[in-house]
Design a protein around this motif. Structure first.
Motif, PDB file in Angstrom:
ATOM      1  N   UNK B  49      11.258  11.848  57.228  1.00 58.44           N
ATOM      2  CA  UNK B  49      12.529  12.560  57.362  1.00 58.44           C
ATOM      3  C   UNK B  49      12.711  13.663  56.329  1.00 58.44           C
ATOM      4  N   UNK B  50      11.616  14.276  55.902  1.00 56.50           N
ATOM      5  CA  UNK B  50      11.690  15.316  54.867  1.00 56.50           C
ATOM      6  C   UNK B  50      11.796  16.687  55.531  1.00 56.50           C
ATOM      7  N   UNK B  51      12.822  17.445  55.150  1.00 59.57           N
ATOM      8  CA  UNK B  51      12.948  18.827  55.645  1.00 59.57           C
ATOM      9  C   UNK B  51      12.170  19.738  54.696  1.00 59.57           C
ATOM     10  N   UNK B  52      11.108  20.351  55.200  1.00 59.97           N
ATOM     11  CA  UNK B  52      10.273  21.202  54.354  1.00 59.97           C
ATOM     12  C   UNK B  52      10.436  22.655  54.743  1.00 59.97           C
ATOM     13  N   UNK B  53      10.724  23.492  53.755  1.00 64.91           N
ATOM     14  CA  UNK B  53      10.941  24.924  53.995  1.00 64.91           C
ATOM     15  C   UNK B  53       9.972  25.734  53.153  1.00 64.91           C
ATOM     16  N   UNK B  54       9.334  26.673  53.784  1.00 64.63           N
ATOM     17  CA  UNK B  54       8.318  27.512  53.142  1.00 64.63           C
ATOM     18  C   UNK B  54       8.965  28.862  52.805  1.00 64.63           C
ATOM     19  N   UNK B  55       9.215  29.095  51.517  1.00 62.25           N
ATOM     20  CA  UNK B  55       9.895  30.320  51.093  1.00 62.25           C
ATOM     21  C   UNK B  55       8.874  31.393  50.742  1.00 62.25           C
ATOM     22  N   UNK B  56       9.011  32.533  51.392  1.00 60.85           N
ATOM     23  CA  UNK B  56       8.030  33.595  51.181  1.00 60.85           C
ATOM     24  C   UNK B  56       8.737  34.921  50.910  1.00 60.85           C
ATOM     25  N   UNK B  57       8.120  35.740  50.071  1.00 60.96           N
ATOM     26  CA  UNK B  57       8.694  37.049  49.756  1.00 60.96           C
ATOM     27  C   UNK B  57       7.693  37.825  48.920  1.00 60.96           C
ATOM     28  N   UNK B  58       8.024  39.058  48.591  1.00 58.10           N
ATOM     29  CA  UNK B  58       7.200  39.766  47.617  1.00 58.10           C
ATOM     30  C   UNK B  58       7.528  39.251  46.223  1.00 58.10           C
ATOM     31  N   UNK B  59       6.678  39.561  45.239  1.00 60.54           N
ATOM     32  CA  UNK B  59       6.992  39.120  43.880  1.00 60.54           C
ATOM     33  C   UNK B  59       8.299  39.768  43.411  1.00 60.54           C
ATOM     34  N   UNK B 131      13.987  11.416  53.482  1.00 60.38           N
ATOM     35  CA  UNK B 131      15.192  12.175  53.838  1.00 60.38           C
ATOM     36  C   UNK B 131      15.588  13.215  52.795  1.00 60.38           C
ATOM     37  N   UNK B 132      14.611  13.730  52.082  1.00 62.39           N
ATOM     38  CA  UNK B 132      14.912  14.751  51.075  1.00 62.39           C
ATOM     39  C   UNK B 132      14.626  16.138  51.628  1.00 62.39           C
ATOM     40  N   UNK B 152       5.384  23.111  57.397  1.00 64.70           N
ATOM     41  CA  UNK B 152       6.820  23.202  57.158  1.00 64.70           C
ATOM     42  C   UNK B 152       7.623  23.181  58.461  1.00 64.70           C
ATOM     43  N   UNK B 153       8.914  22.876  58.314  1.00 66.30           N
ATOM     44  CA  UNK B 153       9.828  22.927  59.464  1.00 66.30           C
ATOM     45  C   UNK B 153      10.153  24.383  59.789  1.00 66.30           C
ATOM     46  N   UNK B 154      10.351  25.186  58.749  1.00 63.34           N
ATOM     47  CA  UNK B 154      10.696  26.599  58.978  1.00 63.34           C
ATOM     48  C   UNK B 154      10.184  27.458  57.835  1.00 63.34           C
ATOM     49  N   UNK B 155       9.859  28.686  58.186  1.00 63.13           N
ATOM     50  CA  UNK B 155       9.513  29.677  57.177  1.00 63.13           C
ATOM     51  C   UNK B 155      10.754  30.518  56.919  1.00 63.13           C
ATOM     52  N   UNK B 233      20.570  22.257  58.786  1.00 57.46           N
ATOM     53  CA  UNK B 233      19.164  22.128  59.192  1.00 57.46           C
ATOM     54  C   UNK B 233      18.619  20.760  58.772  1.00 57.46           C
ATOM     55  N   UNK B 234      19.067  20.309  57.605  1.00 51.99           N
ATOM     56  CA  UNK B 234      18.637  19.005  57.100  1.00 51.99           C
ATOM     57  C   UNK B 234      19.139  17.889  58.017  1.00 51.99           C
ATOM     58  N   UNK B 235      20.409  18.005  58.429  1.00 49.99           N
ATOM     59  CA  UNK B 235      20.994  16.982  59.298  1.00 49.99           C
ATOM     60  C   UNK B 235      20.280  16.949  60.648  1.00 49.99           C
ATOM     61  N   UNK B 236      19.820  18.110  61.103  1.00 49.73           N
ATOM     62  CA  UNK B 236      19.160  18.176  62.409  1.00 49.73           C
ATOM     63  C   UNK B 236      17.697  17.746  62.344  1.00 49.73           C
ATOM     64  N   UNK B 237      17.145  17.668  61.120  1.00 46.17           N
ATOM     65  CA  UNK B 237      15.692  17.400  60.983  1.00 46.17           C
ATOM     66  C   UNK B 237      15.357  15.933  61.278  1.00 46.17           C
TER      67      UNK B 237
END
Lengths: 115, 237
Positions: B49-59, B131-132, B152-155, B233-237
């Motif tokens: 039940x872990x919501x994983x999010x992949x955060x991406x950007x330039x430096x 559930x984290x 991940x669940x979402x980028x 998003x966490x509640x829906x995961x």
């Protein structure tokens, strides 16, 4: 930048395939790839990186043959399949971007020639 | 053509040439190995039940600052852990550790992105609780990380206003893959020529379904809607 990493993965796949082959394979002569226009891969960077990744493998003198896969998308406005040369190409019919990509993200090794 | 080896020559088999050439069919995705690790990670996240999010950007887009503020706002409402990806140093991990949530730093060395295999190892060190929410802060780079699924669940792509509103068009693969674009550092809007509406239009040209939020990690502006998005998003995961 990621093309070198992709070539390293490619060499690993090739080495897995020839491992324990009988009769033993002494070199890889040609490698065929299929790369989609929308895959986010620069072909020149692949050609540059391949010999570096292959330097200590049986593929070190191999020729790389790259077949490109054209990009294609289904336009939701027009309900038609259209050609998409890049992610910035609008639908050729309506000029909008309301489409789902259906083809063009391939990043595949299809075959190799060995001896 | 030679019917034996297909070498293209019309010839009699008198000379000694490589007749033991073999064609081996492979038909394999080159990133297939990364995909297998990503699928394993995804199965692990789903199972726990872990919501994983992949955060991406330039430096320098403010990913870490935004993350620190997000953790401060949410850590009493849900368990949070972080995987930090950088080529070198554990400076970001130290900043996250100061918020007292579990963090693991991955140094990619020369590599320009995180891959699913490294995430798998980081998970055994981190052991995120059930559930984290797990944030993966990818290497600062708007190009390469887009290609590597981590499970991940979402980028989420973060774009700061000092970078320019044309980035979605310049780096389309990143914006095509993301479910959410966060326009950060909006407190600086009066000082830079960044057209928010134009930026969103560009992003939706690439990805009609991309959600958009606007934040300033330093002034806390927009932090509430972002935290709402996370909790929903966490509640829906």
């Amino acid at each position: 930048m990621h093309e070198l990493n992709i070539c390293v993965n490619l060499i690993r796949i090739l080495e897995d395939k020839i491992y324990n082959a009988l009769p033993p394979i002494t070199r890889i002569k040609t490698v065929w790839l299929e790369i989609g226009q929308l895959a986010g891969i620069d072909l020149d960077a692949i050609r540059f990186s391949f010999p570096i990744a292959a330097a200590h493998s049986l593929a070190k003198d191999a020729t790389l043959e790259i077949k490109t896969q054209a990009g294609s998308a289904h336009c939701h406005n027009c309900d038609k399949n259209v050609t998409i040369a890049s992610l910035l190409t609008p639908c050729a019919i309506c000029g909008q971007y309301n489409y789902t990509i259906t083809l063009g993200k391939a990043l595949r090794v299809t075959k190799m020639e060995t001896e | 053509m030679c019917g034996y080896c297909g070498c293209g020559h019309e010839h009699k088999h008198e000379h000694d040439h490589a007749h033991d050439s073999r064609i081996m069919q492979i038909e394999q995705d080159i990133l297939g190995e990364n995909q297998r690790f990503a699928d394993q990670n995804r199965a692990y996240f789903t199972q726990h039940g872990i919501l994983t999010l992949n955060l991406m950007s330039s430096p320098g887009s403010g990913k870490t600052t935004l993350l620190v503020e997000t953790i401060r706002a949410l850590k009493h409402r849900c368990a949070i852990s972080v995987i930090e990806g950088d080529q070198q140093t554990d400076l970001d991990a130290q900043r996250i550790a100061a918020t007292a949530v579990p963090v693991v730093q991955i140094n990619t060395g020369k590599a320009c992105h995180l891959n699913a295999h490294r995430i798998g190892h980081a998970l055994s060190d981190l052991a995120p609780s059930n559930n984290s929410v797990l944030f993966i802060e990818n290497v600062g780079n708007l190009v390469c990380p887009a290609l590597f699924d981590l499970g991940e669940k979402a980028k989420i792509v973060i774009l700061s206003v000092t970078e320019g509103d044309d980035k979605p068009l310049k780096y389309p693969h990143m914006f095509a893959e993301a479910s959410l674009m966060i326009i950060n550092k909006i407190d600086l809007l009066p000082y830079v020529s960044f057209n928010v509406a134009q930026c969103i239009e560009y992003a939706r040209r690439i990805n009609p379904h991309i959600a958009v939020l606007q934040t300033s990690a330093t002034t806390q502006q927009g932090l509430l809607p972002w935290c709402d998005w996370l909790l929903k998003t966490h509640a829906a995961a």
